[in-house]
Write a protein that holds these residues in place. Structure first.
Motif, PDB file in Angstrom:
ATOM      1  N   ILE A   1      -0.404  -3.834  -5.947  1.00 29.24           N
ATOM      2  CA  ILE A   1      -0.264  -2.474  -5.419  1.00 29.24           C
ATOM      3  C   ILE A   1      -1.626  -1.841  -5.165  1.00 29.24           C
ATOM      4  O   ILE A   1      -2.499  -1.858  -6.031  1.00 29.24           O
ATOM      5  N   TYR A   2      -1.804  -1.272  -3.968  1.00 31.57           N
ATOM      6  CA  TYR A   2      -2.955  -0.436  -3.637  1.00 31.57           C
ATOM      7  C   TYR A   2      -2.412   0.984  -3.534  1.00 31.57           C
ATOM      8  O   TYR A   2      -1.707   1.324  -2.585  1.00 31.57           O
TER       9      TYR A   2
ATOM     10  N   PHE B   1       9.011   3.681  -5.985  1.00 38.10           N
ATOM     11  CA  PHE B   1       8.539   2.535  -5.197  1.00 38.10           C
ATOM     12  C   PHE B   1       7.559   1.688  -6.001  1.00 38.10           C
ATOM     13  O   PHE B   1       7.594   0.458  -5.935  1.00 38.10           O
ATOM     14  N   ILE B   2       6.676   2.326  -6.764  1.00 41.02           N
ATOM     15  CA  ILE B   2       5.744   1.566  -7.592  1.00 41.02           C
ATOM     16  C   ILE B   2       6.504   0.727  -8.612  1.00 41.02           C
ATOM     17  O   ILE B   2       6.189  -0.460  -8.827  1.00 41.02           O
TER      18      ILE B   2
ATOM     19  N   ILE C   1       0.876  -1.176   0.000  1.00 40.83           N
ATOM     20  CA  ILE C   1       0.000   0.000   0.000  1.00 40.83           C
ATOM     21  C   ILE C   1       0.908   1.219   0.000  1.00 40.83           C
ATOM     22  O   ILE C   1       1.786   1.356   0.857  1.00 40.83           O
ATOM     23  N   THR C   2       0.722   2.109  -0.959  1.00 39.50           N
ATOM     24  CA  THR C   2       1.630   3.238  -1.084  1.00 39.50           C
ATOM     25  C   THR C   2       0.903   4.422  -1.699  1.00 39.50           C
ATOM     26  O   THR C   2      -0.295   4.338  -2.001  1.00 39.50           O
TER      27      THR C   2
ATOM     28  N   GLY D   1      -2.692  -3.649  -9.901  1.00 41.44           N
ATOM     29  CA  GLY D   1      -3.300  -3.383  -8.609  1.00 41.44           C
ATOM     30  C   GLY D   1      -4.429  -2.394  -8.758  1.00 41.44           C
ATOM     31  O   GLY D   1      -5.114  -2.371  -9.783  1.00 41.44           O
ATOM     32  N   GLU D   2      -4.609  -1.541  -7.739  1.00 41.17           N
ATOM     33  CA  GLU D   2      -5.742  -0.623  -7.727  1.00 41.17           C
ATOM     34  C   GLU D   2      -5.306   0.790  -7.377  1.00 41.17           C
ATOM     35  O   GLU D   2      -4.342   0.999  -6.644  1.00 41.17           O
ATOM     36  N   TYR D   3      -6.088   1.732  -7.892  1.00 38.57           N
ATOM     37  CA  TYR D   3      -5.869   3.162  -7.623  1.00 38.57           C
ATOM     38  C   TYR D   3      -7.122   3.702  -6.957  1.00 38.57           C
ATOM     39  O   TYR D   3      -8.237   3.534  -7.460  1.00 38.57           O
TER      40      TYR D   3
END
Length: 320
Positions: A166-167, A155-156, A148-149, A190-192
């Motif tokens: 990735i959240y 980092f992504i 989670i970031t 992931g999700e945004y």
């Protein structure tokens, strides 16, 4: 500016010029932020001869732009890491405003979160805060089941390299972060989301197999892991599986065809209440008209629509 004053040719090497040099896609409600970001970029970096862009997404370069796109530059220490399948989630936030957001994760008592970015060592329920230690951080990242970031590019990019779902919750008003988070979701990594929600994080964690499937399709590491146990992408979701999901869902709730497509895309088949459909299935600032338009671009719309038609012809569902 110095290069221009001295008459020295300037070569730009960065990620942020993706905003000015390429035909990016982005959330349309962030148009004003995009225009502001463009003007700031053009003010600080004036007329480079060449743009060398680093990015994990690859939109088309605009006509008459002298630019090339290369994959992200990953640190050597990250390249040496071997991804593992752990039970914890890495939370990497660096702003003071994120304190309240992170505390919301305490509601997910069955999950363990290792939190970096607040410069402290402390255990608070299921939250383990750690001061930054490079070796320990690398180990925690390599063995995390997800991250989670915010929307930070470095980092992504490293999380994508390590095949970690990735959240992303971009910093408010930072268009570059919004763009990165948007493409995380668009590419299936992931999700945004524009807010941190314990309920949405819980749903995201339930969908990790979906993102691992994406990794299987693209990454040799997961291809090997799945092959070792004899599981393949086509086994994960067939037409009959979708039909079963639709039947079970329609017994509980009434939804539109467009909503079923979105629910399938996001893996939200466990929704129990109609009150949860809008906050979970709809993105920020979406209404039914926007959602209907979205379904035109869904990769899985054909399968869902075929399942709906099959069930209707077999009289297992009805239209109202």
């Amino acid at each position: 500016m110095v290069a221009k004053l001295r008459g020295i040719p300037l070569i730009s090497l960065d990620n942020i010029h993706m905003i000015t040099q390429t035909k990016i896609d982005y959330p349309k409600n962030h148009l004003a932020e995009m225009l502001k970001a463009k003007s700031v970029i053009k003010t600080y970096v004036i007329n480079p001869k060449v743009h060398i862009l680093t990015s994990f997404f690859y939109p088309r370069i605009k006509p008459r732009k002298n630019a090339v796109i290369y994959p992200p530059i990953i640190r050597e220490d990250i390249l040496k890491l071997e991804p593992k399948e752990g039970k914890h989630v890495i939370v990497y936030q660096t702003s003071k405003e994120s304190v309240k957001l992170v505390r919301k994760l305490k509601a997910l008592k069955d999950e363990q979160f290792i939190v970096y970015g607040f410069n402290k060592n402390k255990i608070d329920g299921n939250l383990t805060y750690k001061e930054f230690n490079e070796d320990e951080f690398y180990d925690d990242l390599a063995s995390a089941k997800a991250v989670i970031t915010n929307g930070g590019f470095t980092f992504i990019s490293e999380a994508i390299h390590l095949k970690k779902p990735i959240y992303s919750v971009p910093a408010i008003g930072n268009f570059e972060q919004t763009l990165n988070g948007f493409y995380v979701q668009k590419l299936g990594y992931g999700e945004y989301h524009e807010i941190m929600s314990a309920k949405r994080v819980a749903t995201f964690l339930k969908r990790l197999p979906k993102y691992q499937k994406r990794a299987f399709d693209k990454i040799p590491y997961y291809n090997k892991k799945y092959s070792e146990i004899g599981v393949y992408p086509e086994d994960i979701e067939t037409l009959k599986d979708i039909e079963k999901q639709i039947i079970g869902f329609s017994k509980r709730l009434k939804v539109s065809g467009a909503e079923l497509i979105r629910i399938n895309d996001k893996g939200l088949w466990d929704i129990k209440s109609e009150d949860d459909i809008v906050p979970l299935a709809y993105d920020e600032h979406e209404d039914t008209d926007i959602l209907g338009n979205y379904t035109r671009f869904s990769k899985c719309k054909a399968e869902v629509l075929e399942a709906i038609v099959n069930l209707y012809l077999k009289k297992q569902i009805v239209f109202e």
